[in-house]
Design an enzyme around this catalytic site. Structure first.
Site, short mmCIF file in Angstrom:
data_model
loop_
_atom_site.label_atom_id
_atom_site.label_comp_id
_atom_site.label_asym_id
_atom_site.label_seq_id
_atom_site.Cartn_x
_atom_site.Cartn_y
_atom_site.Cartn_z
N HIS A 131 0.94 -1.35 -0.01
CA HIS A 131 0.09 0.08 -0.04
C HIS A 131 0.84 1.09 0.00
O HIS A 131 0.83 2.27 -0.86
CB HIS A 131 -0.87 0.05 1.29
CG HIS A 131 -1.65 -0.99 1.64
ND1 HIS A 131 -1.58 -2.10 2.26
CD2 HIS A 131 -2.91 -1.59 0.65
CE1 HIS A 131 -2.67 -2.97 2.30
NE2 HIS A 131 -3.59 -2.68 1.15
N GLN A 137 -18.33 -5.85 -0.75
CA GLN A 137 -17.41 -6.73 -1.68
C GLN A 137 -16.99 -7.94 -0.89
O GLN A 137 -16.20 -8.63 -1.83
CB GLN A 137 -16.29 -5.77 -2.21
CG GLN A 137 -15.11 -5.68 -0.90
CD GLN A 137 -14.11 -4.63 -1.44
OE1 GLN A 137 -14.26 -3.39 -1.77
NE2 GLN A 137 -13.10 -5.08 -1.89
P1 AMP Z 1 -6.72 -3.60 -0.29
O1 AMP Z 1 -6.38 -2.83 1.13
O2 AMP Z 1 -6.20 -5.09 -0.33
O3 AMP Z 1 -8.07 -3.35 -0.96
O4 AMP Z 1 -5.55 -2.95 -1.19
C1 AMP Z 1 -5.87 -1.61 -1.66
C2 AMP Z 1 -4.81 -1.48 -2.78
O5 AMP Z 1 -3.56 -1.89 -2.62
C3 AMP Z 1 -5.33 -2.24 -4.05
O6 AMP Z 1 -5.27 -1.19 -5.31
C4 AMP Z 1 -4.32 -3.25 -4.26
O7 AMP Z 1 -4.07 -3.96 -5.53
C5 AMP Z 1 -3.08 -2.81 -3.66
N1 AMP Z 1 -2.30 -3.78 -3.10
C6 AMP Z 1 -2.53 -4.63 -2.23
N2 AMP Z 1 -1.22 -5.41 -1.86
C7 AMP Z 1 -0.30 -4.87 -2.91
C8 AMP Z 1 0.94 -5.43 -2.96
N3 AMP Z 1 1.56 -6.29 -2.40
N4 AMP Z 1 1.79 -4.47 -3.96
C9 AMP Z 1 1.09 -3.60 -4.64
N5 AMP Z 1 -0.13 -3.14 -4.29
C10 AMP Z 1 -0.99 -3.86 -3.47
#
Ligand code: AMP
Length: 283
Positions: A36, A60
């Site tokens: 993140h 979701q």
């Molecule tokens: P989430 O909190 O899991 O919904 O993720 C929020 C954002 O962070 C989304 O756009 C994810 O694709 C991105 N994200 C989650 N894990 C990673 C990672 N390991 N590397 C890069 N971006 C990530």
């Protein structure tokens, strides 16, 4: 860093900057990690005001228990955002997002993206994602939105949303951050045991195997079968899908031969220790 808990206060604050400063939005569900943070860093390079949202979106999740078990670590998240100089944290309540006349949306048809891979395995998931991301975009009014390519299909879904709604927003897909072991960073990893974390690195090994194995010796379908056999021990992994698709639109590929100059992506969703993990790699 400024903190806003309501859309009204956030929109009021940002209205002074609309059209004058570039605004970047990084939507998250919290439990922040370096993946993140890399999105915030990218947004900081390109935008004058960076807003991170932390909102665990109930619509979701397919299982209520998964929603309830989702880690909530807002204090720590706030520290992580400060570390990378995020300008604004928007941390709304469910009511602020869903019982808010200013943020009302109409459903959109995201076509076959809703019925393949994540869409197939998690019915309704992308409708929830599209709805919340549109609401967040209305609240923030960003010039650019930053999303991780770890959620490859999600990036395509949001691209579709932007196109369908003719929004004047640029979507920036950011590379996946990994642990040293290769395991893709994820908020869900914190629920894995020590042993599980070591074992989970097999997912990355499996993807690497698929993307580097010589195309001349095997077909896509045989490569998938072999990769599963070699890397995803079924005593531990319960694999929902491991598929090679066309990288540009996720449509199906010819399983019997490789096409020269075709850009591929291999995508996986697999369960380990009761936790659903996803990853992908382009090649
Ligand atoms: P989430 O909190 O899991 O919904 O993720 C929020 C954002 O962070 C989304 O756009 C994810 O694709 C991105 N994200 C989650 N894990 C990673 C990672 N390991 N590397 C890069 N971006 C990530």
């Amino acid at each position: 860093m400024k903190l806003f808990n309501t859309q009204k206060e956030l929109s009021n604050y940002l209205s002074a900057y609309k059209g004058k400063k570039t605004i970047g939005l990084v939507p998250t569900m919290g439990a922040l990690h370096k993946g993140h943070q890399s999105l915030i860093e990218k947004a900081k390079e390109e935008c004058e005001i960076v807003v991170a949202s932390v909102f665990v979106n109930p619509t979701q999740f397919n299982e209520e228990s998964d929603f309830e078990k989702y880690p909530r670590t807002i204090e720590d998240d706030s520290e992580k955002l400060k570390e990378v100089n995020c300008d604004i944290l928007y941390n709304p309540s469910v009511e602020d997002i869903y019982e808010n006349k200013n943020l009302e949306t109409e459903p959109i048809d995201i076509g076959y993206l809703d019925t393949i891979l994540e869409g197939e395995k998690r019915p309704g998931h992308y409708q929830g994602v599209v709805d919340v991301v549109e609401r967040l975009m209305i609240a923030v009014g960003p010039d650019k939105i930053y999303m991780g390519l770890k959620d490859y299909q999600q990036v395509m879904v949001i691209e579709k949303l932007i196109k369908e709604r003719k929004m004047d927003v640029t979507l920036v897909g950011c590379p996946t951050k990994r642990e040293k072991s290769g395991l893709a960073m994820s908020s869900r990893n914190s629920r894995l045991s020590q042993e599980g974390k070591i074992r989970a690195a097999k997912i990355h090994e499996c993807l690497k195997y698929i993307t580097t194995e010589s195309r001349s010796t095997t077909t896509p379908s045989k490569l998938i079968t072999e990769a599963k056999k070699q890397h995803l021990d079924s005593d531990y992994f319960d694999t929902e899908y491991l598929e090679i698709r066309k990288a540009d639109d996720l449509s199906e590929v010819n399983q019997n031969e490789w096409i020269e100059n075709q850009k591929y992506v291999v995508l996986i969703a697999t369960w380990l220790e009761g936790i659903r993990l996803i990853d992908n790699m382009t090649f």
